[in-house]
Motif scaffolding. Sequence first.
Motif, short mmCIF file in Angstrom:
data_model
loop_
_atom_site.label_atom_id
_atom_site.label_comp_id
_atom_site.label_asym_id
_atom_site.label_seq_id
_atom_site.Cartn_x
_atom_site.Cartn_y
_atom_site.Cartn_z
N LEU A 11 0.85 -1.19 0.00
CA LEU A 11 0.00 0.00 0.00
C LEU A 11 0.89 1.24 0.00
CD1 LEU A 11 -2.43 -1.12 2.86
CD2 LEU A 11 -3.08 -0.83 0.46
N THR A 12 0.35 2.34 -0.50
CA THR A 12 1.10 3.61 -0.44
C THR A 12 0.61 4.42 0.75
OG1 THR A 12 1.36 3.66 -2.83
CG2 THR A 12 1.65 5.75 -1.68
N PRO A 13 1.48 4.58 1.75
CA PRO A 13 1.04 5.38 2.90
C PRO A 13 1.10 6.87 2.61
CG PRO A 13 3.19 4.35 3.33
CD PRO A 13 2.81 4.00 1.92
N ILE A 14 0.10 7.59 3.10
CA ILE A 14 0.12 9.06 3.07
C ILE A 14 0.36 9.47 4.52
CG2 ILE A 14 -1.18 11.16 2.55
CD1 ILE A 14 -2.93 9.51 0.62
N VAL A 15 1.59 9.76 4.84
CA VAL A 15 1.96 10.01 6.24
C VAL A 15 1.80 11.50 6.56
CG1 VAL A 15 3.82 9.89 7.95
CG2 VAL A 15 3.57 8.07 6.25
N CYS A 16 0.94 11.78 7.54
CA CYS A 16 0.64 13.18 7.88
C CYS A 16 1.57 13.68 8.98
CB CYS A 16 -0.79 13.30 8.39
SG CYS A 16 -2.02 12.76 7.19
N VAL A 17 2.08 14.87 8.77
CA VAL A 17 2.89 15.55 9.79
C VAL A 17 2.41 17.00 9.87
CG1 VAL A 17 4.95 14.09 9.47
CG2 VAL A 17 4.69 16.17 8.08
N GLY A 18 2.72 17.64 10.97
CA GLY A 18 2.33 19.05 11.07
C GLY A 18 2.29 19.50 12.51
N GLU A 19 2.46 20.79 12.69
CA GLU A 19 2.54 21.38 14.03
C GLU A 19 1.20 21.98 14.45
OE1 GLU A 19 3.34 22.80 11.30
OE2 GLU A 19 2.75 24.90 11.39
N THR A 20 1.01 22.10 15.75
CA THR A 20 -0.19 22.78 16.27
C THR A 20 0.07 24.29 16.25
OG1 THR A 20 0.64 22.75 18.53
CG2 THR A 20 -0.69 20.86 17.85
N LEU A 21 -0.98 25.05 16.55
CA LEU A 21 -0.84 26.51 16.56
C LEU A 21 0.16 26.93 17.65
CD1 LEU A 21 -1.71 29.17 15.38
CD2 LEU A 21 -3.63 29.23 16.96
N ASP A 22 0.04 26.32 18.85
CA ASP A 22 0.97 26.67 19.94
C ASP A 22 2.40 26.40 19.52
OD1 ASP A 22 -1.09 27.38 21.53
OD2 ASP A 22 -1.01 25.61 22.85
N GLU A 23 2.60 25.26 18.88
CA GLU A 23 3.97 24.91 18.47
C GLU A 23 4.51 25.92 17.45
OE1 GLU A 23 3.53 20.11 19.35
OE2 GLU A 23 2.98 20.89 17.37
#
Length: 248
Positions: free
Chosen positions: A121-133
């Motif tokens: 399978l092709t993974p779509i790996v999500c990353v990202g920061e919160t507003l506080d970060e």
Amino acid sequence: MSRKPFIAGNWKMNMTVESGKKLIKELKPLVKKANCDVALCVPAILIPEMVKAAKGSNISIGAQNVHFAEKGAYTGEISADMLKDYGVKYVIIGHSERRQYFGETDETVNKRTLTALNAGLTPIVCVGETLDEREEDLTEEVLDRQLKVGLNGIEDIKKVVIAYEPVWAIGTGKTATDEQAQETIAYIRKKIGELFCPKCAEEVIIQYGGSMNAGNCKGLMAQPDIDGGLIGGASLKLDFATIVNFDK
Ligand code: PEP
């Protein structure tokens, strides 16, 4: 190096068999001339019917999660083989809603990603920061950790799609500016170069996600490092076709 854009929808916990089939039927002719890869990641229970509905079109059906074990006593979970059985190609892993509400960690993201890859399978790996970060200037530190741990042990990073989704922009109507999204995705690409190899960093597909819609997609997609979008709200309507046809 030219990368083929990839626009994927994330229906989250929305749609029914009837409304999903109707939307796919209407989308099919509208997206058939797309110059990008197109997928809809639908609730697991809708997968069989949506695969049937999308048959013969350029819309691939994806899932929104996969368990890391091959099989066993994991009540309520779904394995990679089960997804494959139904012709699923993509699977979202580590979406911020899974991290926030279901205890997903960088370690479980890593285990799920390796399992998905092993199953083809092709993974779509999500990353990202919160507003506080972001406000505390921790964006790069957060991304460094999410990428290092989440992608640990991957042999061929080109088989992974990365979705940069600033948590503060998801479902809020607040989009990152074109410049913010470009700058952060360029940073992610540089980091992939350090963790893997510079050449693979040039080839890996990196999407932007966070209130991307028919109105702002052109500006985002014009950025040199943005290769596509992971679309929540706007994938529940025909606006998705406008995003898929961003270059027309
Ligand atoms: C998402 O769920 O991945 C997402 C980006 O949602 P939205 O487009 O609604 O912000």
